[in-house]
Design a protein around this motif. Structure first.
Motif, mmCIF file in Angstrom:
data_model
loop_
_atom_site.group_PDB
_atom_site.id
_atom_site.type_symbol
_atom_site.label_atom_id
_atom_site.label_comp_id
_atom_site.label_asym_id
_atom_site.label_seq_id
_atom_site.Cartn_x
_atom_site.Cartn_y
_atom_site.Cartn_z
ATOM 1 N N PRO A 14 -0.007 101.021 64.934
ATOM 2 C CA PRO A 14 0.180 99.565 65.051
ATOM 3 C C PRO A 14 0.584 98.964 63.712
ATOM 4 O O PRO A 14 0.293 99.550 62.663
ATOM 5 C CB PRO A 14 -1.216 99.077 65.483
ATOM 6 C CG PRO A 14 -1.894 100.269 66.056
ATOM 7 C CD PRO A 14 -1.356 101.459 65.324
ATOM 8 N N PRO A 15 1.252 97.800 63.730
ATOM 9 C CA PRO A 15 1.692 97.174 62.476
ATOM 10 C C PRO A 15 0.522 97.062 61.514
ATOM 11 O O PRO A 15 -0.585 96.684 61.911
ATOM 12 C CB PRO A 15 2.168 95.787 62.915
ATOM 13 C CG PRO A 15 2.462 95.928 64.362
ATOM 14 C CD PRO A 15 1.582 97.003 64.904
ATOM 15 N N GLY A 16 0.783 97.423 60.256
ATOM 16 C CA GLY A 16 -0.268 97.318 59.245
ATOM 17 C C GLY A 16 -1.227 98.497 59.231
ATOM 18 O O GLY A 16 -2.183 98.497 58.456
ATOM 19 N N PRO A 94 7.097 95.403 53.269
ATOM 20 C CA PRO A 94 7.300 95.473 51.826
ATOM 21 C C PRO A 94 5.976 95.413 51.063
ATOM 22 O O PRO A 94 5.126 94.593 51.434
ATOM 23 C CB PRO A 94 8.157 94.247 51.521
ATOM 24 C CG PRO A 94 8.859 93.965 52.809
ATOM 25 C CD PRO A 94 7.917 94.380 53.891
ATOM 26 N N PRO A 95 5.775 96.281 50.084
ATOM 27 C CA PRO A 95 6.725 97.250 49.507
ATOM 28 C C PRO A 95 6.677 98.621 50.170
ATOM 29 O O PRO A 95 7.333 99.544 49.704
ATOM 30 C CB PRO A 95 6.213 97.361 48.063
ATOM 31 C CG PRO A 95 4.716 97.266 48.210
ATOM 32 C CD PRO A 95 4.493 96.266 49.330
ATOM 33 N N ARG A 96 5.954 98.758 51.286
ATOM 34 C CA ARG A 96 5.763 100.076 51.890
ATOM 35 C C ARG A 96 6.939 100.389 52.829
ATOM 36 O O ARG A 96 7.237 99.597 53.723
ATOM 37 C CB ARG A 96 4.440 100.047 52.672
ATOM 38 C CG ARG A 96 3.993 101.349 53.235
ATOM 39 C CD ARG A 96 2.573 101.246 53.792
ATOM 40 N NE ARG A 96 2.358 100.064 54.614
ATOM 41 C CZ ARG A 96 2.774 99.936 55.870
ATOM 42 N NH1 ARG A 96 3.439 100.920 56.435
ATOM 43 N NH2 ARG A 96 2.542 98.841 56.544
ATOM 44 N N PRO A 97 7.621 101.540 52.618
ATOM 45 C CA PRO A 97 8.781 101.838 53.485
ATOM 46 C C PRO A 97 8.351 102.330 54.867
ATOM 47 O O PRO A 97 7.218 102.767 55.048
ATOM 48 C CB PRO A 97 9.488 102.973 52.734
ATOM 49 C CG PRO A 97 8.409 103.648 51.964
ATOM 50 C CD PRO A 97 7.388 102.588 51.627
ATOM 51 N N ARG A 252 12.576 97.434 62.154
ATOM 52 C CA ARG A 252 14.026 97.604 61.962
ATOM 53 C C ARG A 252 14.584 98.813 62.709
ATOM 54 O O ARG A 252 15.806 98.984 62.796
ATOM 55 C CB ARG A 252 14.336 97.786 60.464
ATOM 56 C CG ARG A 252 14.038 96.556 59.655
ATOM 57 C CD ARG A 252 14.286 96.785 58.167
ATOM 58 N NE ARG A 252 13.797 95.643 57.432
ATOM 59 C CZ ARG A 252 14.494 94.533 57.221
ATOM 60 N NH1 ARG A 252 15.723 94.449 57.663
ATOM 61 N NH2 ARG A 252 13.972 93.517 56.573
ATOM 62 N N ILE A 253 13.732 99.672 63.233
ATOM 63 C CA ILE A 253 14.248 100.896 63.885
ATOM 64 C C ILE A 253 14.998 100.496 65.159
ATOM 65 O O ILE A 253 14.480 99.759 65.992
ATOM 66 C CB ILE A 253 13.104 101.872 64.211
ATOM 67 C CG1 ILE A 253 12.396 102.302 62.923
ATOM 68 C CG2 ILE A 253 13.647 103.098 64.943
ATOM 69 C CD1 ILE A 253 11.238 103.271 63.135
#
Ligand code: KDG
Length: 314
Positions: A14-16, A94-97, A252-253
């Motif tokens: 999940p996000p985060g 950001p900043p984690r890819p 973004r995928i």
């Protein structure tokens, strides 16, 4: 519209949350060509997706998902052996890819050979879309893509090749060699600016890159995408461009596949400029939702393309 490629399930934290910690995964259907097919079917373009799926509950889950979006799946080969590919995604912030881990060895698609397919059905379209991912999935997939381009061309379809370089699947040298070998059967090339740099050593002004790609590969129409800097086209010696639209990107995928879908949709009934405008609108919408696929209607995309994004109350 026709496309050919592998579908997978994406399992994302999940996000985060990080893949190494997360106790649960979200499930999305994925695969660049399937993503394009869903986006096109959602705006009303009849689209056939050709692939191989394992005859298992997971293979049927993918098929059901695509056909519920309106994608034609009658050319899919149901394989008794092989598995469905998976990939794990950790969506960056950001900043984690963003991080992607493939688990796609030995899939049903890896064993698909050109002789398994009913080419008149596979190529029954005005446009055939192919990608560098499909060519790199397994030894022999390159021959499948070569054959698809040739079969489509012989039937009068426009052949579109999206370079879509994936470092986890192939080397830059092999990807550049493949694109060069395929080029004689390609009418339109789509290439990210970073792929043009890494595969062909072409960098700088995107329009100059597009023109150089056109010359180097002898392809008359080339679209170069530069993420937040938008996209440009070198089109039989004419040039076009469209800025990226503002978006709050949650994922973004799949944005590149949405871009390609908007581009091809626009080309079916509009000018190269219309096509680029729809492409950037579709990409910005795709980034605003979770998952690799997006299902926006034609009106929703056109509203964004024409700057009419507004509150909807019904
Ligand atoms: O463009 C998005 C794709 O990369 C994703 O859906 C998975 O097809 C995929 C791949 O091979 O990376």
């Amino acid at each position: 519209m026709a496309t050919l490629g592998e579908a997978m399930l994406r399992l994302s934290s999940p996000p985060g949350e990080l893949l190494r910690d997360s106790a649960q995964f979200r499930v999305h259907v994925a695969g660049a060509e399937a993503n394009l097919a869903v986006a096109l079917a959602s705006v009303g373009v009849p689209t056939r997706w050709t692939s191989a799926l394992p005859d298992t509950v997971l293979g049927r889950r993918v098929a059901d998902s695509l056909s519920s979006a309106g994608v034609l799946i009658d050319a899919v080969r149901w394989a008794p052996d092989g598995r469905l590919g998976l990939y794990f995604a950790e969506i960056g912030s950001p900043p984690r890819p963003t991080r992607v881990v493939y688990d796609r060895a030995g899939t049903a698609f890896c064993s698909l050979s050109a002789d398994d397919l009913d080419w008149p059905v596979v190529c029954d379209a005005r446009v055939m879309h192919l990608t560098g991912i499909t060519a790199a999935v397994a030894p022999g997939s390159d021959a499948l893509v070569m054959r698809a381009a040739r079969e489509a061309r012989e039937r009068g379809a426009l052949v579109v090749y999206d370079v879509n370089y994936r470092a986890a699947l192939t080397s830059t040298t092999a990807a550049a060699r493949f694109a060069t070998d395929l080029a004689a059967d390609v009418d339109l090339l789509v290439c990210r600016a970073e792929d043009a740099r890494d595969l062909f050593g072409l960098a700088g002004d995107p329009l100059a890159v597009a023109k150089d790609l056109a010359r180097t590969l002898s392809i008359e129409r080339v679209v170069v995408t530069s993420g937040a800097d938008g996209a440009v086209a070198w089109w039989q010696d004419e040039t076009f461009g469209a800025p990226a639209l503002p978006t709050v990107a949650v994922d973004r995928i799949g944005a590149g596949d949405a871009f390609a879908a908007g581009l091809l949709w626009g080309l079916l009934d509009g000018s190269p400029q219309d096509a680029l405008t729809r492409a950037t609108a579709m990409a910005s919408l795709a980034m605003s939702v979770h998952g690799d696929q997006c299902r926006f209607s034609a009106d929703e995309v056109l509203d964004i393309a024409h700057g009419l994004g507004r509150e909807v109350r019904r």
